[in-house]
Design a protein around this motif. Structure first.
Motif, short mmCIF file in Angstrom:
data_model
loop_
_atom_site.label_atom_id
_atom_site.label_comp_id
_atom_site.label_asym_id
_atom_site.label_seq_id
_atom_site.Cartn_x
_atom_site.Cartn_y
_atom_site.Cartn_z
N GLY A 251 39.81 65.76 29.25
CA GLY A 251 39.44 64.62 30.06
C GLY A 251 40.16 63.36 29.61
N TYR A 252 40.57 62.52 30.54
CA TYR A 252 41.27 61.27 30.20
C TYR A 252 41.25 60.34 31.39
CZ TYR A 252 45.22 62.86 33.05
OH TYR A 252 45.99 63.27 34.09
N VAL A 253 41.62 59.09 31.13
CA VAL A 253 41.79 58.11 32.20
C VAL A 253 43.01 57.26 31.86
CG1 VAL A 253 40.21 56.48 31.06
CG2 VAL A 253 40.72 56.21 33.50
N ASP A 254 43.88 57.01 32.83
CA ASP A 254 45.07 56.19 32.65
C ASP A 254 44.75 54.76 33.07
OD1 ASP A 254 46.61 58.31 31.76
OD2 ASP A 254 47.23 58.87 33.78
N LEU A 255 44.83 53.84 32.12
CA LEU A 255 44.52 52.44 32.38
C LEU A 255 45.82 51.67 32.63
CD1 LEU A 255 41.87 51.91 29.55
CD2 LEU A 255 41.46 52.50 31.95
N PRO A 256 45.97 51.07 33.79
CA PRO A 256 47.21 50.33 34.06
C PRO A 256 47.34 49.13 33.13
CG PRO A 256 45.57 49.89 35.77
CD PRO A 256 45.01 51.00 34.92
N ASN A 257 48.56 48.88 32.67
CA ASN A 257 48.81 47.74 31.79
C ASN A 257 48.92 46.46 32.59
OD1 ASN A 257 48.92 49.13 29.32
ND2 ASN A 257 51.02 49.78 29.72
N THR A 258 48.22 45.42 32.13
CA THR A 258 48.34 44.13 32.77
C THR A 258 49.68 43.50 32.39
OG1 THR A 258 47.28 43.00 30.90
CG2 THR A 258 45.85 43.78 32.67
N GLN A 259 50.05 42.46 33.11
CA GLN A 259 51.32 41.79 32.85
C GLN A 259 51.35 41.23 31.42
OE1 GLN A 259 53.44 42.15 35.16
NE2 GLN A 259 55.17 40.93 34.47
N ILE A 260 50.24 40.62 31.00
CA ILE A 260 50.23 40.01 29.67
C ILE A 260 50.31 41.07 28.58
CG2 ILE A 260 47.70 39.93 29.59
CD1 ILE A 260 47.96 37.44 27.86
N ARG A 261 49.70 42.25 28.81
CA ARG A 261 49.77 43.30 27.79
C ARG A 261 51.19 43.85 27.67
NH1 ARG A 261 46.32 45.59 24.68
NH2 ARG A 261 44.58 44.55 25.70
N LYS A 262 51.90 43.96 28.79
CA LYS A 262 53.29 44.42 28.75
C LYS A 262 54.15 43.45 27.95
CE LYS A 262 53.38 46.81 33.24
NZ LYS A 262 53.97 46.76 34.59
N VAL A 263 54.00 42.17 28.24
CA VAL A 263 54.81 41.16 27.56
C VAL A 263 54.45 41.09 26.08
CG1 VAL A 263 55.32 38.69 27.43
CG2 VAL A 263 55.18 39.83 29.65
N THR A 264 53.14 41.15 25.79
CA THR A 264 52.70 41.12 24.40
C THR A 264 53.29 42.30 23.63
OG1 THR A 264 50.64 40.00 25.00
CG2 THR A 264 50.70 41.11 22.87
N ALA A 265 53.26 43.48 24.24
CA ALA A 265 53.80 44.68 23.60
C ALA A 265 55.30 44.52 23.31
CB ALA A 265 53.56 45.91 24.48
N ASN A 266 56.04 44.03 24.29
CA ASN A 266 57.49 43.86 24.09
C ASN A 266 57.80 42.84 23.01
OD1 ASN A 266 58.16 45.71 26.09
ND2 ASN A 266 58.20 44.19 27.71
N ARG A 267 57.03 41.74 22.97
CA ARG A 267 57.27 40.70 21.98
C ARG A 267 56.91 41.18 20.58
NH1 ARG A 267 57.93 35.47 23.21
NH2 ARG A 267 56.46 34.71 21.65
N LEU A 268 55.85 41.98 20.45
CA LEU A 268 55.47 42.49 19.14
C LEU A 268 56.51 43.48 18.62
CD1 LEU A 268 51.62 43.01 19.62
CD2 LEU A 268 52.77 41.21 18.34
#
Length: 481
Positions: A251-268
């Motif tokens: 069992g699982y659920v795919d949570l869409p990434n928000t715009q801020i989470r994408k940018v935060t991930a790239n910057r980190l």
């Protein structure tokens, strides 16, 4: 007769001039959409390109592009339109809400007119900066003419089509092979693999691999001499997405990434890969700090102000320490180090929408009551997802506190580029320490870890800053002087 001829000639020249200007503006429309929007649309206002008609059947109109609302924004989402097609708009009225990489910002009109066409409706996602999202006209009767309007996808769409009077010549096998691998003619990028062999890739492929954290050494190139092409990276990513399918029955659920989470991930990722971090930790005794807070808050209650938190005192101490050791209030700029005169402290705030870092400007010059009030207002804005660009841009140093809210004893934070340092605050805990006359006493100690960019801050400088910070924390009345 001479006057009549002069009038006709003048009219002809005027019409020719307008047609020329129309063509020139039409050909430069993509440039207007990108450069003017990026440079001027920084405070939630629409910058509109003002071309003449792009076709014989279209009247004069304005194409509104997706604005750049922060230095890191490359694309945005449309949260919702507050105006609908056919509505009249006036300067200062809100057209729509744009979800950026930092917050949701209201987008205002700068000119009077009518909203003729909405290209991207409510919920539209990942719209590139400069891409056309709507069209406005000056006259109400022109609205209907844009019912089937489609925005040009590139500058090529504005260029007149060349007549095809002759069939295109058939390409030879050699020409097709050359066209199939255009990246092979580009400068090759090299990377050393674990085995010591060199891995060759095109610059485009290398950039795509870096953006998606793909190790080039694990990919077999299909270009000349094993050159890794963009298509190879795309195939790898597609295969990875397919292979990530969970086992049957899991069992699982795919949570869409928000715009801020994408940018935060790239910057980190960028920060950890490009900034040489090192860490310094001290334990600071906070008994006097807690006592001072207990004395100040009754005064705040009497005056109707916000209660002062330990974090507010930490922000003030960090700001004053930056004033004493300005080398830590700097940024690496490749050819030089930029040292800031202003001490602007970003404060990490965790919300349901992601991690935000609103800024307290000139924190070294502000009183504790003002800092407490600003921090609480900014934190509430972050939780409401209503921060404006001016609320989070321009920081020179960051404070992250996981001690008070979560009881974390000690941690190492990741530097927030382009800054060169971030302070991680842990929780206070009681310890038995030697006292006067060979007696023992109990004291409260709080850990503070400074993460530094070694390109900017040498170890001794970082230690000097922590020494100044500790002095303010352990003698908090000095912050009131």
């Amino acid at each position: 007769m001479a006057i009549l001829m002069l009038s006709v000639l003048s009219t002809s020249l005027t019409q020719t001039s307008r047609n020329y200007i129309s063509k020139r503006v039409s050909s430069y429309r993509p440039l207007i959409s990108d450069s003017r929007v990026n440079s001027l649309f920084l405070r939630g206002q629409v910058v509109q390109a003002r071309p003449f008609s792009s076709g014989a059947d279209l009247p004069p109109h304005q194409e509104i592009g997706m604005p750049s609302l922060s230095p890191t924004m490359t694309e945005g989402n449309i949260a919702k339109w507050l105006k609908k097609e056919g509505d009249k708009v006036a300067p200062g009225e809100v057209l729509c809400e744009v979800e950026t990489d930092k917050a949701t910002v209201e987008m205002e009109s700068m000119e009077e007119g009518y909203l003729a066409k909405i290209i991207h409706g409510d919920g539209a996602k990942e719209i590139k900066v400069g891409e056309i999202i709507a069209v406005t006209v000056e006259e109400e009767e022109d609205i209907a003419k844009f019912k089937d309007y489609k925005a040009p996808t590139s500058s090529a769409s504005d260029a007149p089509a060349e007549p095809k009077s002759h069939p295109e010549p058939t390409e030879s096998k050699e020409e097709k092979a050359a066209a199939k691998a255009p990246e092979a003619n580009a400068t090759r990028a090299e990377e050393a693999s674990h085995s010591g062999d060199r891995v060759f890739s095109s610059p485009v492929a290398k950039k795509l691999a870096e953006d998606n954290s793909v190790p080039l050494s694990s990919i077999k190139g299909t270009g000349p001499d094993g050159l890794i092409l963009k298509a190879d990276i795309e195939d790898y990513l597609a295969k990875g997405a397919k292979d990530s399918t969970p086992a049957p029955g899991l069992g699982y659920v795919d949570l869409p990434n928000t715009q801020i989470r994408k940018v935060t991930a790239n910057r980190l990722v960028q920060s950890k890969q490009t900034i040489p971090h090192y860490y310094l930790t001290v334990d600071t005794r906070v008994d006097k700090l807690i006592k001072l807070r207990g004395q100040l808050n009754p005064l705040q209650d009497t005056s109707g102000g916000k209660k002062i938190s330990i974090n507010d005192l930490v922000i003030k101490a960090a700001a004053l320490a930056l004033r004493k050791v300005p080398e830590c209030n700097s940024s690496w700029m490749d050819d030089f180090i930029r040292q800031y005169h202003n001490v602007n402290i970003n404060v990490a705030v965790q919300t349901d929408h992601g991690l935000f870092v609103p800024v307290v400007r000139d924190a070294d010059k502000k009183g504790l009551a003002t800092i407490a009030d600003e921090v609480k207002q900014l934190a509430q804005k972050a939780k409401d997802n209503s921060l404006k660009p001016e609320d989070y841009e321009g920081g020179t140093f960051t404070v992250s506190n996981l001690g008070g809210p979560f009881g974390i004893k000690q941690f190492c934070a990741i530097v927030n580029p382009p800054q060169s340092a971030i302070l991680a605050i842990g929780s206070a805990e009681k310890k038995v320490v030697p006292g006067a006359d060979s007696q023992f006493e109990v004291g409260s100690f709080m850990s503070a870890t400074l993460s530094c960019d070694h390109r900017v801050i040498d170890g001794a400088i970082g230690a000097e800053w922590l020494k100044a910070f500790k002095r303010y924390i352990e003698n908090p009345t000095s912050m009131l002087l």
